[in-house]
Scaffold this motif. Structure first.
Motif, PDB file in Angstrom:
ATOM      1  N   VAL A   1      13.147   7.519   1.832  1.00  0.00           N
ATOM      2  CA  VAL A   1      13.940   6.929   0.746  1.00  0.00           C
ATOM      3  C   VAL A   1      15.261   6.460   1.333  1.00  0.00           C
ATOM      4  N   PHE A   2      15.669   5.251   0.978  1.00  0.00           N
ATOM      5  CA  PHE A   2      16.925   4.689   1.458  1.00  0.00           C
ATOM      6  C   PHE A   2      17.661   4.078   0.275  1.00  0.00           C
ATOM      7  N   LEU A   3      18.874   4.528   0.052  1.00  0.00           N
ATOM      8  CA  LEU A   3      19.702   4.054  -1.062  1.00  0.00           C
ATOM      9  C   LEU A   3      18.966   4.162  -2.403  1.00  0.00           C
ATOM     10  N   GLY A   4      18.232   5.251  -2.563  1.00  0.00           N
ATOM     11  CA  GLY A   4      17.570   5.520  -3.833  1.00  0.00           C
ATOM     12  C   GLY A   4      16.217   4.854  -4.033  1.00  0.00           C
ATOM     13  N   LEU A   5      15.804   4.036  -3.089  1.00  0.00           N
ATOM     14  CA  LEU A   5      14.502   3.366  -3.199  1.00  0.00           C
ATOM     15  C   LEU A   5      13.618   3.756  -2.019  1.00  0.00           C
TER      16      LEU A   5
ATOM     17  N   TYR B   1       0.838  -1.203   0.000  1.00  0.00           N
ATOM     18  CA  TYR B   1       0.000   0.000   0.000  1.00  0.00           C
ATOM     19  C   TYR B   1       0.877   1.259   0.000  1.00  0.00           C
ATOM     20  N   LEU B   2       1.857   1.285   0.884  1.00  0.00           N
ATOM     21  CA  LEU B   2       2.755   2.448   0.943  1.00  0.00           C
ATOM     22  C   LEU B   2       3.587   2.565  -0.336  1.00  0.00           C
ATOM     23  N   SER B   3       4.003   1.452  -0.900  1.00  0.00           N
ATOM     24  CA  SER B   3       4.796   1.483  -2.136  1.00  0.00           C
ATOM     25  C   SER B   3       3.977   2.009  -3.302  1.00  0.00           C
ATOM     26  N   LEU B   4       2.726   1.566  -3.393  1.00  0.00           N
ATOM     27  CA  LEU B   4       1.864   2.046  -4.475  1.00  0.00           C
ATOM     28  C   LEU B   4       1.658   3.549  -4.374  1.00  0.00           C
ATOM     29  N   TYR B   5       1.535   4.050  -3.159  1.00  0.00           N
ATOM     30  CA  TYR B   5       1.410   5.500  -2.975  1.00  0.00           C
ATOM     31  C   TYR B   5       2.715   6.190  -3.364  1.00  0.00           C
ATOM     32  N   LYS B   6       3.809   5.687  -2.840  1.00  0.00           N
ATOM     33  CA  LYS B   6       5.105   6.335  -3.067  1.00  0.00           C
ATOM     34  C   LYS B   6       5.479   6.336  -4.553  1.00  0.00           C
ATOM     35  N   LEU B   7       5.085   5.299  -5.281  1.00  0.00           N
ATOM     36  CA  LEU B   7       5.401   5.208  -6.707  1.00  0.00           C
ATOM     37  C   LEU B   7       4.371   5.909  -7.584  1.00  0.00           C
ATOM     38  N   GLY B   8       3.326   6.490  -6.963  1.00  0.00           N
ATOM     39  CA  GLY B   8       2.350   7.283  -7.696  1.00  0.00           C
ATOM     40  C   GLY B   8       1.203   6.505  -8.307  1.00  0.00           C
TER      41      GLY B   8
ATOM     42  N   LEU C   1       8.865  -4.187   1.635  1.00  0.00           N
ATOM     43  CA  LEU C   1       8.165  -5.185   0.830  1.00  0.00           C
ATOM     44  C   LEU C   1       9.088  -6.361   0.521  1.00  0.00           C
ATOM     45  N   GLY C   2      10.304  -6.056   0.127  1.00  0.00           N
ATOM     46  CA  GLY C   2      11.273  -7.125  -0.148  1.00  0.00           C
ATOM     47  C   GLY C   2      11.575  -7.966   1.082  1.00  0.00           C
TER      48      GLY C   2
END
Length: 157
Positions: free
Chosen positions: A67-71, A38-45, A78-79
């Motif tokens: 953001v950590f190390l560019g991601l 959910y947070l990733s979908l928001y962060k990625l737009g 998630l990973g």
């Protein structure tokens, strides 16, 4: 003709139940995957806004610490949750019930998650002074996973 399911045995070769803690870890990791997705979908737009009933989720996600190390940090989470789910499921297979590497991997992954979550919680509390309810939920999930992994580590010596 009776069908046989997986046979779980303890170190003495006696029949044992499948490790309930690994089942619980798998369920918690699945919940963590949902939160991090959910947070990733928001962060990625991919979604326009977060439904945040407590705290300032979008402001926390917009901070430089998201953001950590560019991601995005949520992608890292998630990973980590996907990896913990996979290891927990592998650890439920009769062949790997007593495998030491499964117990060590679950403990190590969750320990890193606890440490990183503690750092992010500190940042939320004392640096940006805002809270994200999903980040707090994720921190609780990974902490519970860590404590659930400890008995397996002790048993796998």
């Amino acid at each position: 003709m009776a069908t046989e399911g997986p046979v779980f045995t303890d170190d003495a070769g006696d029949y044992a139940d499948p490790p309930m803690t690994r089942m619980a870890i798998a369920v918690l990791a699945l919940i963590g995957i949902l939160v991090a997705s959910y947070l990733s979908l928001y962060k990625l737009g991919f979604i326009g806004g977060l439904t945040c009933t407590v705290g300032s989720c979008e402001q926390v996600q917009a901070s430089p610490w998201a953001v950590f190390l560019g991601l995005p940090v949520s992608i890292w989470g998630l990973g980590a949750y996907v990896t913990m789910l996979a290891v927990a499921i592998i650890g439920l297979q009769p062949r790997f019930v007593n495998a030491r590497w499964v117990a060590v991997a679950l403990t190590a992954l969750s320990a890193v998650g606890v440490a990183f979550s503690a750092y992010l919680t500190y940042i939320e509390a004392f640096v940006i002074e805002m809270w994200c309810q999903y980040c707090v939920i994720s921190a609780i999930i990974v902490t519970v996973i860590f404590f659930l992994s400890l008995p397996g580590l002790r048993r796998a010596r």
